[in-house]
Design a protein around this motif. Structure first.
Motif, PDB file in Angstrom:
ATOM      1  N   ASN A 246      -1.971 -18.713  21.113  1.00 38.33           N
ATOM      2  CA  ASN A 246      -2.517 -19.421  22.022  1.00 38.33           C
ATOM      3  C   ASN A 246      -2.367 -18.803  23.654  1.00 38.33           C
ATOM      4  OD1 ASN A 246      -3.915 -21.369  20.379  1.00 38.33           O
ATOM      5  ND2 ASN A 246      -2.335 -22.737  20.426  1.00 38.33           N
ATOM      6  N   LEU A 247      -1.140 -18.481  23.682  1.00 34.71           N
ATOM      7  CA  LEU A 247      -0.587 -17.842  25.041  1.00 34.71           C
ATOM      8  C   LEU A 247      -1.467 -16.696  25.368  1.00 34.71           C
ATOM      9  CD1 LEU A 247       1.282 -18.093  27.546  1.00 34.71           C
ATOM     10  CD2 LEU A 247       3.023 -16.891  26.112  1.00 34.71           C
ATOM     11  N   ALA A 248      -1.506 -15.736  24.527  1.00 36.14           N
ATOM     12  CA  ALA A 248      -2.503 -14.595  24.638  1.00 36.14           C
ATOM     13  C   ALA A 248      -3.660 -14.739  25.012  1.00 36.14           C
ATOM     14  CB  ALA A 248      -2.305 -13.728  23.375  1.00 36.14           C
ATOM     15  N   MET A 249      -4.194 -15.712  24.271  1.00 35.28           N
ATOM     16  CA  MET A 249      -5.682 -16.205  24.570  1.00 35.28           C
ATOM     17  C   MET A 249      -5.839 -16.844  26.081  1.00 35.28           C
ATOM     18  SD  MET A 249      -7.585 -15.411  21.934  1.00 35.28           S
ATOM     19  CE  MET A 249      -9.009 -16.311  22.531  1.00 35.28           C
ATOM     20  N   ARG A 250      -4.806 -17.659  26.363  1.00 30.71           N
ATOM     21  CA  ARG A 250      -4.910 -18.244  27.733  1.00 30.71           C
ATOM     22  C   ARG A 250      -4.536 -17.054  28.651  1.00 30.71           C
ATOM     23  NH1 ARG A 250      -1.105 -23.198  28.880  1.00 30.71           N
ATOM     24  NH2 ARG A 250      -2.254 -23.925  27.241  1.00 30.71           N
ATOM     25  N   LYS A 251      -4.107 -16.000  28.469  1.00 29.88           N
ATOM     26  CA  LYS A 251      -3.855 -14.911  29.575  1.00 29.88           C
ATOM     27  C   LYS A 251      -5.108 -14.167  29.544  1.00 29.88           C
ATOM     28  CE  LYS A 251       1.070 -14.301  29.149  1.00 29.88           C
ATOM     29  NZ  LYS A 251       2.397 -13.552  28.668  1.00 29.88           N
ATOM     30  N   GLN A 252      -5.797 -14.142  28.493  1.00 30.79           N
ATOM     31  CA  GLN A 252      -7.134 -13.372  28.355  1.00 30.79           C
ATOM     32  C   GLN A 252      -8.152 -13.848  29.069  1.00 30.79           C
ATOM     33  OE1 GLN A 252      -7.242 -10.255  27.375  1.00 30.79           O
ATOM     34  NE2 GLN A 252      -9.207 -10.023  27.662  1.00 30.79           N
ATOM     35  N   ILE A 253      -8.124 -15.322  29.120  1.00 31.47           N
ATOM     36  CA  ILE A 253      -9.119 -15.988  29.746  1.00 31.47           C
ATOM     37  C   ILE A 253      -8.824 -16.177  31.238  1.00 31.47           C
ATOM     38  CG2 ILE A 253      -9.866 -18.549  30.009  1.00 31.47           C
ATOM     39  CD1 ILE A 253      -9.582 -19.191  27.220  1.00 31.47           C
ATOM     40  N   MET A 254      -7.406 -16.015  31.475  1.00 28.48           N
ATOM     41  CA  MET A 254      -7.214 -16.051  33.091  1.00 28.48           C
ATOM     42  C   MET A 254      -7.660 -14.726  33.680  1.00 28.48           C
ATOM     43  SD  MET A 254      -3.744 -18.262  33.123  1.00 28.48           S
ATOM     44  CE  MET A 254      -3.422 -17.873  34.819  1.00 28.48           C
ATOM     45  N   LEU A 255      -7.221 -13.697  32.970  1.00 31.66           N
ATOM     46  CA  LEU A 255      -7.798 -12.360  33.313  1.00 31.66           C
ATOM     47  C   LEU A 255      -9.503 -12.202  33.592  1.00 31.66           C
ATOM     48  CD1 LEU A 255      -5.483  -9.923  31.196  1.00 31.66           C
ATOM     49  CD2 LEU A 255      -5.183 -10.541  33.827  1.00 31.66           C
ATOM     50  N   GLN A 256     -10.148 -12.761  32.733  1.00 31.23           N
ATOM     51  CA  GLN A 256     -11.328 -12.735  32.638  1.00 31.23           C
ATOM     52  C   GLN A 256     -11.971 -13.640  34.043  1.00 31.23           C
ATOM     53  OE1 GLN A 256     -13.632 -10.914  31.173  1.00 31.23           O
ATOM     54  NE2 GLN A 256     -12.180  -9.987  29.805  1.00 31.23           N
ATOM     55  N   GLN A 257     -11.354 -14.819  34.254  1.00 29.98           N
ATOM     56  CA  GLN A 257     -11.679 -15.596  35.323  1.00 29.98           C
ATOM     57  C   GLN A 257     -11.461 -15.016  36.595  1.00 29.98           C
ATOM     58  OE1 GLN A 257      -9.340 -19.209  34.434  1.00 29.98           O
ATOM     59  NE2 GLN A 257     -11.042 -20.158  33.198  1.00 29.98           N
ATOM     60  N   ASN A 258     -10.134 -14.355  36.876  1.00 27.85           N
ATOM     61  CA  ASN A 258      -9.799 -13.469  37.827  1.00 27.85           C
ATOM     62  C   ASN A 258     -10.788 -12.436  38.163  1.00 27.85           C
ATOM     63  OD1 ASN A 258      -7.677 -15.324  38.642  1.00 27.85           O
ATOM     64  ND2 ASN A 258      -6.102 -13.907  37.189  1.00 27.85           N
ATOM     65  N   LYS A 259     -11.276 -11.597  37.176  1.00 21.11           N
ATOM     66  CA  LYS A 259     -12.224 -10.454  37.247  1.00 21.11           C
ATOM     67  C   LYS A 259     -13.552 -10.938  37.733  1.00 21.11           C
ATOM     68  CE  LYS A 259     -14.128  -6.714  34.633  1.00 21.11           C
ATOM     69  NZ  LYS A 259     -14.230  -5.980  33.319  1.00 21.11           N
ATOM     70  N   LEU A 260     -14.030 -12.199  37.153  1.00 21.04           N
ATOM     71  CA  LEU A 260     -15.448 -12.746  37.645  1.00 21.04           C
ATOM     72  C   LEU A 260     -15.151 -13.111  39.059  1.00 21.04           C
ATOM     73  CD1 LEU A 260     -16.338 -14.659  34.569  1.00 21.04           C
ATOM     74  CD2 LEU A 260     -17.288 -12.787  35.274  1.00 21.04           C
ATOM     75  N   LEU A 261     -14.097 -13.823  39.590  1.00 22.55           N
ATOM     76  CA  LEU A 261     -13.836 -14.217  40.741  1.00 22.55           C
ATOM     77  C   LEU A 261     -13.638 -13.194  42.064  1.00 22.55           C
ATOM     78  CD1 LEU A 261     -13.381 -16.596  42.794  1.00 22.55           C
ATOM     79  CD2 LEU A 261     -10.812 -16.379  42.070  1.00 22.55           C
ATOM     80  N   ASN A 262     -13.219 -11.967  41.243  1.00 29.32           N
ATOM     81  CA  ASN A 262     -12.912 -10.938  42.356  1.00 29.32           C
ATOM     82  C   ASN A 262     -14.572 -10.347  42.527  1.00 29.32           C
ATOM     83  OD1 ASN A 262     -10.260 -11.201  42.599  1.00 29.32           O
ATOM     84  ND2 ASN A 262      -9.726  -9.878  40.960  1.00 29.32           N
ATOM     85  N   ASN A 263     -15.121 -10.134  41.522  1.00 23.61           N
ATOM     86  CA  ASN A 263     -16.458  -9.609  41.489  1.00 23.61           C
ATOM     87  C   ASN A 263     -17.415 -10.335  42.461  1.00 23.61           C
ATOM     88  OD1 ASN A 263     -15.971  -7.426  39.815  1.00 23.61           O
ATOM     89  ND2 ASN A 263     -16.616  -8.549  38.120  1.00 23.61           N
ATOM     90  N   PHE A 264     -17.451 -11.610  42.281  1.00 23.90           N
ATOM     91  CA  PHE A 264     -18.173 -12.879  43.132  1.00 23.90           C
ATOM     92  C   PHE A 264     -17.679 -12.568  44.551  1.00 23.90           C
ATOM     93  CE2 PHE A 264     -18.688 -16.688  45.284  1.00 23.90           C
ATOM     94  CZ  PHE A 264     -19.784 -16.969  44.816  1.00 23.90           C
ATOM     95  N   MET A 265     -16.442 -12.421  44.937  1.00 27.01           N
ATOM     96  CA  MET A 265     -15.933 -12.293  46.561  1.00 27.01           C
ATOM     97  C   MET A 265     -16.204 -11.066  46.977  1.00 27.01           C
ATOM     98  SD  MET A 265     -14.746 -15.307  47.169  1.00 27.01           S
ATOM     99  CE  MET A 265     -13.642 -14.860  48.417  1.00 27.01           C
TER     100      MET A 265
END
Length: 266
Positions: A246-265
């Motif tokens: 679950n921790l690994a999955m949560r980190k993966q989701i956070m990385l994807q969210q940050n990636k999307l946010l960076n691309n949006f900015m």
């Protein structure tokens, strides 16, 4: 040496349990009325165990809980039930056995590495491994002996009682062998047998909770909590794997969210 080697001894150890169930010797070590312990003493003890827990989180033992599987933990619980030990003895015995086995296997393997030629390493280690398996029940009983002595010296598992327990499991050892095994465990652990188990945290937390809220009945809460703790001990490997996933999955989701946010900015 792998966990399957350890589990091969489980049937012998399980034979010691009178019912095959987890021990139900759950006599709370705290006052049922909560009127004899001062608030200051409770606060001090709660602070100490919180400090100890913080130290364990910051500097965990990397090799801890790598060897004692759920089946072996349940077997140790059954041994303590057969010998009618208090519930806290079973948790202490598990911790002692876990740490002993880690250091014992490491010491023997290093000895083989240093004393034998490389062409004989595998053969010699197989012989040593078989010896460890044959002595598994003896080591379990030695850990129960040490744990029982920490709880109450007058009610401790003595040599004769240990021999009787081993006989019930189908193993025949003399008193000298049982004594030597106990000394071997002590020396391997460098005489550091005063371990702090989750049971002591549980006992204190229940007492503090009932002290703060007198309407809570201590005995039922304590009994259920111990059952949950036993379940956690037996299934801790599965629980840790699930939490790690679950921790690994949560980190993966956070990385994807940050990636999307960076691309949006951009």
């Amino acid at each position: 040496m792998n966990k399957n080697c350890i589990q091969s001894q489980t049937k012998d150890i399980m034979a010691c349990g009178t019912t095959g169930n987890i021990s139900e010797l759950m006599e709370p070590a705290f006052s049922s009325e909560f009127g004899t312990v001062s608030v200051d003493l409770l606060e001090d003890w709660l602070f100490l165990i919180a400090l100890k827990n913080s130290e364990n989180v910051v500097d965990p033992v990397k090799s801890k809980c790598n060897w004692t599987s759920g089946k072996v933990v349940e077997s140790i619980f059954n041994v303590c039930e057969w010998s009618q030990e208090p519930i806290e003895v079973s948790f202490t015995a598990v911790e002692l056995f876990d740490q002993f086995l880690i250091h014992h296997v490491q010491d023997l393997y290093l000895h083989v590495e240093k004393s034998k030629k490389s062409t004989r390493k595998r053969i010699v280690w197989q012989i040593v491994e078989e010896r460890i398996q044959k002595q598994m029940m003896l080591r379990v009983v030695s850990c129960v002996q040490l744990a029982s002595k920490q709880h109450s010296h007058c009610r401790a598992v003595n040599l004769k009682k240990a021999r009787s327990l081993l006989c019930q499991a189908g193993h025949s050892y003399g008193l000298d062998s049982i004594l030597n095994s106990e000394l071997r465990v002590l020396k391997t652990l460098n005489y550091k047998v005063n371990v702090c188990t989750p049971f002591y945290y549980l006992e204190t937390l229940v007492e503090v909770l009932c002290y703060n809220n007198p309407s809570i009945s201590a005995r039922p809460l304590f009994t259920i909590s111990v059952k949950l703790l036993q379940f956690t001990y037996i299934n801790r490997e599965k629980i840790y794997q699930h939490l790690s996933h679950n921790l690994a999955m949560r980190k993966q989701i956070m990385l994807q969210q940050n990636k999307l946010l960076n691309n949006f900015m951009r």
